[in-house]
Design an enzyme around this catalytic site. Structure first.
Site, mmCIF file in Angstrom:
data_model
loop_
_atom_site.group_PDB
_atom_site.id
_atom_site.type_symbol
_atom_site.label_atom_id
_atom_site.label_comp_id
_atom_site.label_asym_id
_atom_site.label_seq_id
_atom_site.Cartn_x
_atom_site.Cartn_y
_atom_site.Cartn_z
ATOM 1 N N CYS A 219 0.703 -1.164 -0.145
ATOM 2 C CA CYS A 219 -0.016 -0.034 -0.034
ATOM 3 C C CYS A 219 0.998 1.180 0.000
ATOM 4 O O CYS A 219 1.874 1.282 0.375
ATOM 5 C CB CYS A 219 -0.857 0.115 1.074
ATOM 6 S SG CYS A 219 -1.858 -1.362 1.354
ATOM 7 N N ARG B 218 3.153 0.447 -5.494
ATOM 8 C CA ARG B 218 2.990 -0.464 -4.203
ATOM 9 C C ARG B 218 1.554 -1.133 -3.886
ATOM 10 O O ARG B 218 1.622 -2.080 -3.083
ATOM 11 C CB ARG B 218 3.071 0.568 -2.976
ATOM 12 C CG ARG B 218 4.314 1.563 -3.080
ATOM 13 C CD ARG B 218 4.403 2.390 -1.808
ATOM 14 N NE ARG B 218 4.573 1.892 -0.774
ATOM 15 C CZ ARG B 218 5.762 1.539 0.130
ATOM 16 N NH1 ARG B 218 6.842 1.880 -0.650
ATOM 17 N NH2 ARG B 218 5.752 0.654 1.014
ATOM 18 N N TRP C 144 -2.964 -2.443 -1.672
ATOM 19 C CA TRP C 144 -2.745 -3.823 -2.180
ATOM 20 C C TRP C 144 -3.286 -4.758 -0.872
ATOM 21 O O TRP C 144 -2.827 -4.638 0.260
ATOM 22 C CB TRP C 144 -1.243 -4.048 -2.129
ATOM 23 C CG TRP C 144 -0.772 -5.498 -2.643
ATOM 24 C CD1 TRP C 144 -0.914 -5.969 -3.891
ATOM 25 C CD2 TRP C 144 -0.281 -6.460 -1.918
ATOM 26 N NE1 TRP C 144 -0.351 -7.138 -3.926
ATOM 27 C CE2 TRP C 144 -0.224 -7.556 -2.662
ATOM 28 C CE3 TRP C 144 -0.195 -6.754 -0.495
ATOM 29 C CZ2 TRP C 144 0.221 -8.772 -2.306
ATOM 30 C CZ3 TRP C 144 0.174 -8.138 -0.158
ATOM 31 C CH2 TRP C 144 0.462 -9.085 -0.890
ATOM 32 N N ASN D 55 -0.216 1.510 5.962
ATOM 33 C CA ASN D 55 0.434 0.576 5.127
ATOM 34 C C ASN D 55 1.030 -0.497 6.404
ATOM 35 O O ASN D 55 1.794 0.139 7.342
ATOM 36 C CB ASN D 55 1.537 1.385 4.323
ATOM 37 C CG ASN D 55 2.574 0.626 3.943
ATOM 38 O OD1 ASN D 55 3.773 0.914 3.763
ATOM 39 N ND2 ASN D 55 2.174 -0.696 3.588
ATOM 40 N N GLY D 56 0.961 -1.629 6.289
ATOM 41 C CA GLY D 56 1.493 -2.677 7.276
ATOM 42 C C GLY D 56 0.448 -3.621 7.466
ATOM 43 O O GLY D 56 -0.815 -3.652 6.809
ATOM 44 N N GLU E 136 14.787 -16.735 -13.444
ATOM 45 C CA GLU E 136 14.089 -15.300 -13.673
ATOM 46 C C GLU E 136 13.513 -15.241 -14.810
ATOM 47 O O GLU E 136 12.302 -14.559 -15.036
ATOM 48 C CB GLU E 136 15.667 -14.501 -13.653
ATOM 49 C CG GLU E 136 15.479 -12.924 -13.964
ATOM 50 C CD GLU E 136 14.453 -12.430 -12.867
ATOM 51 O OE1 GLU E 136 14.126 -13.018 -11.834
ATOM 52 O OE2 GLU E 136 14.001 -11.401 -13.325
ATOM 53 N N LYS F 262 9.745 -13.835 -14.956
ATOM 54 C CA LYS F 262 9.108 -12.776 -15.657
ATOM 55 C C LYS F 262 7.857 -13.473 -16.346
ATOM 56 O O LYS F 262 6.897 -12.394 -16.396
ATOM 57 C CB LYS F 262 10.416 -12.372 -16.829
ATOM 58 C CG LYS F 262 11.488 -11.501 -16.204
ATOM 59 C CD LYS F 262 10.857 -10.085 -15.718
ATOM 60 C CE LYS F 262 10.596 -10.068 -14.297
ATOM 61 N NZ LYS F 262 11.636 -9.955 -13.369
ATOM 62 N N GLU G 135 4.713 -13.878 -14.104
ATOM 63 C CA GLU G 135 4.404 -12.607 -13.390
ATOM 64 C C GLU G 135 3.540 -11.589 -14.498
ATOM 65 O O GLU G 135 2.603 -11.155 -13.964
ATOM 66 C CB GLU G 135 5.849 -11.977 -13.124
ATOM 67 C CG GLU G 135 5.830 -10.549 -12.189
ATOM 68 C CD GLU G 135 7.111 -10.217 -11.750
ATOM 69 O OE1 GLU G 135 7.972 -10.509 -12.438
ATOM 70 O OE2 GLU G 135 7.082 -9.455 -10.728
ATOM 71 N N HIS H 31 14.701 -36.568 -14.109
ATOM 72 C CA HIS H 31 14.020 -36.916 -12.649
ATOM 73 C C HIS H 31 12.565 -36.479 -12.556
ATOM 74 O O HIS H 31 12.243 -36.548 -11.373
ATOM 75 C CB HIS H 31 15.139 -36.204 -11.734
ATOM 76 C CG HIS H 31 16.418 -36.610 -11.750
ATOM 77 N ND1 HIS H 31 16.858 -37.915 -11.608
ATOM 78 C CD2 HIS H 31 17.543 -35.961 -12.133
ATOM 79 C CE1 HIS H 31 18.192 -37.991 -11.849
ATOM 80 N NE2 HIS H 31 18.491 -36.922 -12.164
ATOM 81 N N LYS I 113 4.894 -3.531 -6.462
ATOM 82 C CA LYS I 113 6.450 -3.463 -6.518
ATOM 83 C C LYS I 113 7.158 -3.783 -5.332
ATOM 84 O O LYS I 113 8.397 -4.192 -5.456
ATOM 85 C CB LYS I 113 6.839 -1.949 -6.929
ATOM 86 C CG LYS I 113 8.222 -1.666 -7.539
ATOM 87 C CD LYS I 113 8.430 -2.310 -8.737
ATOM 88 C CE LYS I 113 10.144 -2.209 -9.158
ATOM 89 N NZ LYS I 113 10.185 -3.511 -10.169
HETATM 90 C C1 AGP Z 1 10.283 -9.044 -9.557
HETATM 91 O O1 AGP Z 1 10.013 -9.090 -11.037
HETATM 92 C C2 AGP Z 1 9.370 -9.102 -8.725
HETATM 93 N N1 AGP Z 1 8.439 -8.179 -9.001
HETATM 94 C C3 AGP Z 1 9.687 -9.544 -7.258
HETATM 95 O O2 AGP Z 1 10.011 -11.001 -7.431
HETATM 96 C C4 AGP Z 1 10.845 -8.614 -6.575
HETATM 97 O O3 AGP Z 1 11.943 -8.844 -6.941
HETATM 98 C C5 AGP Z 1 10.820 -9.138 -5.222
HETATM 99 O O4 AGP Z 1 9.451 -8.804 -4.535
HETATM 100 C C6 AGP Z 1 11.958 -8.296 -4.279
HETATM 101 O O5 AGP Z 1 11.729 -6.894 -4.371
HETATM 102 P P1 AGP Z 1 12.994 -6.311 -3.775
HETATM 103 O O6 AGP Z 1 14.039 -6.376 -4.594
HETATM 104 O O7 AGP Z 1 12.610 -4.816 -3.723
HETATM 105 O O8 AGP Z 1 13.475 -6.540 -2.541
#
Ligand code: AGP
Length: 609
Positions: free
Chosen positions: A2, A27, A74, A99-100, A482, A486, A489, A505, A604
């Site tokens: 948030c 956020r 969020w 926020n929290g 990674e 991506k 996500e 395996h 984010k």
């Molecule tokens: C990556 O594309 C993500 N959005 C997510 O995995 C991100 O890397 C993760 O939440 C960690 O965030 P940070 O690097 O701000 O700690």
């Protein structure tokens, strides 16, 4: 997660709050709301969806005021809905944005229900506002009521609170979630992140854990966790207000992918003299710390964790530095055993990831003497809580999918491998080789970006797929991870990564003509092994898509497509192979019509557990 914004000014704060919310949408973006005080009355507007929906609502039915608070959400407790959107209100007078997570909210709620409070949301936040209402009955003012309330809260919070009966004060406080105060001329603001306030000020006060602040038009008073008056310095931010502009790109993600050559050049800038890495780049006492360490423990989440996994190959292969890497959310609860003189390395784009912060705190509790963070946000909590810091300097990353933050993390980690490796078995020759490769990296990435057209065409085959497998070996296995992250996500296609040797395996059972298998195939010592793994896929009718070194000849028969990647040296190769995978996910997501920059259910900056 948030995002919070608030302000007290001599002008209408609504446009400032809205602009701030838009800048904080990374956020969270499932609902948004704001509340202002006008003539001792509280006015509130909330809407499901993104900030633009709230903006439309306000356009149709405007409100104004010189003091107000706002929130982009969020969801944690309670689904995304207008009723659950902040601000939450008690007695039509007091409004709170949060926020929290309040961990003891059920206990507080039971007591408040017995006192006759009516709940209009499913959030944990609503207990805060009712608690402030209760406290105000016996307190002198809002500030005292908030001080009283926070003593009862367990969990994490950053709060902005207003009271219609006290239109000359905005109260803010934080514990476990970030909050800054923006210092204007005859006006003050609060926000979860400096970026939200850059259009109105570049001067900031960073609240410390447990601080409670009262903002007036011409002054701010801050009390620390022990209720003592606290003097917090005003810090000038170097960020410019337009640092978060999309430019001519359709999406932030595409812009950020293309910014990588520049971002990496920035990462390296000024950190070498006569081609020799300067250790004071990590902090003034870095050399002393590096002299003492015997091992490295990397802690991170998501994409940042993948960067750590690549670094482990570099640390151990190139310099024989013992290195462990762990997902921060596991480390923090695992009761790990830390070897003496271990350097704790946290990696985080945002510097606010709750799990990573908590893992660092846990490591300190376990006796870790040395900590270093690799981070992209200078004013963040991780930077403040670490002994040594190496900024990635990627510039603001807005797309939820991390791109330039990842590749700059890798470049930064290579610097760390050089600095620490010198004390272990990194030879002068390897150091020179790595340095030369790093300086060539921006140019090499430019070349890889030329593959955009070919990858866009390739992506057309993906739009209808439900699943995908990613394969890699060695340091390219985390790159495959990674790539899979991506893709899932932003395109919502289910994707998994495997070290190619693991295929037989179990995952081989998944292979059929509908399963694209994306393989990262640089020309290195593991190539022959990888070729056998690709044959295993081909022999079972699988669809192979191979990102392959341009000098190689096709490696398997059957349904195979090849994208040739410019040849590069071994050490920087994982960084290069990241770029085509980013482009692939991007184009697939665009074809699928998903929200590339703000994919569903994500945010984010993950400032909750
Ligand atoms: C990556 O594309 C993500 N959005 C997510 O995995 C991100 O890397 C993760 O939440 C960690 O965030 P940070 O690097 O701000 O700690």
């Amino acid at each position: 997660m948030c995002g919070i914004v608030g302000g007290i000014a001599q002008r209408n704060v609504v446009p400032i709050l809205l602009e701030g919310l838009k800048r904080l949408e990374y956020r969270g973006y499932d609902s948004a709301g704001l509340a202002v005080i006008n003539n001792f009355e509280l006015y509130r507007k909330r809407e499901l969806g993104k900030v633009k929906e709230l903006e439309a609502l306000l356009h149709a039915d405007p409100i104004s005021g010189t003091i107000g608070i706002a929130h982009t959400r969020w969801a944690t407790h309670g689904k995304p809905s207008t009723a659950n959107a902040h601000p939450h209100v008690s007695g039509n007078k007091i409004a709170v944005v949060h926020n929290g997570i309040i961990e003891n909210y059920e206990q507080l709620k039971t007591a408040q229900l017995a006192q006759g409070h009516e709940f209009t949301s499913q959030t944990d936040t609503e207990v805060i506002v009712h608690e402030v209402f209760n406290a105000l009955q016996g307190a002198n003012n809002l500030l005292d009521a908030v001080k009283h309330t926070v003593r009862k809260l367990e969990g994490a919070y950053a709060l902005g609170i207003v009271n219609a009966d006290e239109p000359d004060v905005l109260v803010a406080c934080r514990k476990g979630s970030p909050l800054v105060i923006g210092v204007g001329i005859g006006e003050y603001f609060i926000a979860s992140d400096v970026a939200a306030l850059l259009p109105v000020t570049q001067r900031f006060i960073f609240l410390q854990e447990g601080d409670v602040a009262a903002l007036h038009l011409d002054s701010v008073e801050i009390y620390d966790a022990l209720d003592q008056v606290a003097n917090r310095p005003i810090i000038e931010s170097q960020l410019s207000p337009d640092a978060v502009d999309k430019g001519n790109y359709r999406h932030y993600m595409l812009k950020e992918i293309h910014e990588q050559p520049f971002a990496i050049a920035q990462t390296l800038e000024g950190r070498f003299i006569n081609n020799r890495l300067q250790e004071n780049s990590f902090g003034h006492n870095a050399s002393e710390v590096f002299d003492n360490i015997k091992a490295v423990q990397i802690l991170a989440c998501g994409t940042s964790y993948h960067a750590g996994l690549v670094a482990r190959y570099w640390f151990e292969e190139l310099a024989r530095v013992p290195c462990q890497v762990e997902v921060a959310s596991e480390f923090r609860y695992r009761k790990p055993v830390l070897a003496a003189d271990t350097l704790i390395v946290t990696i985080s784009q945002s510097g606010e990831t709750a799990d990573t912060l908590a893992a660092l705190q846990e490591a300190k509790k376990l006796g870790a003497k040395y900590s270093l963070t690799i981070c992209n946000v200078p004013e963040s909590s991780l930077v403040r809580e670490s002994d040594l810091v190496l900024m990635t300097r990627a510039g603001p990353e807005i797309g939820v999918a991390s791109t330039k933050a990842f590749t700059t993390q890798l470049a930064t980690l290579m610097l760390l491998v050089i600095a620490v490796g010198r004390r272990f078995h990194l030879t002068g020759q390897t150091e020179q080789k790595m340095t030369a490769q790093l300086f060539r990296l921006p140019g090499e990435i430019e070349k890889v970006l030329q593959l955009n057209g070919a990858i866009k065409r390739l992506s057309e085959q993906f739009a209808e797929k439900q699943h995908a497998l990613f394969l890699g070996r060695g340091a390219h296995y985390p790159i495959a991870m990674e790539g899979a992250l991506k893709l899932k996500e932003i395109s919502y296609i289910h994707a998994e990564a495997y070290p190619a040797g693991e295929l037989k395996h179990g995952p081989l059972a998944l292979i059929d003509a509908d399963m694209p298998v994306i393989t990262v195939a640089p020309n290195n010592s593991l190539l022959e092994k990888l070729k056998s793994n690709m044959q295993e896929v081909s022999a079972r009718g699988g669809q192979l898509i191979v990102f392959m070194d341009e000098t190689l000849v096709p490696v398997a028969e059957g349904n195979i497509q090849i994208i040739k990647v410019p040849q590069v040296e071994n050490e920087i190769s994982p960084i290069l192979y990241t770029i085509p995978l980013q482009l692939l996910s991007y184009h697939v997501a665009v074809l699928k019509g998903t929200d590339v920059d703000q994919p569903r259910n994500l945010a984010k900056s993950v400032t909750v557990e």
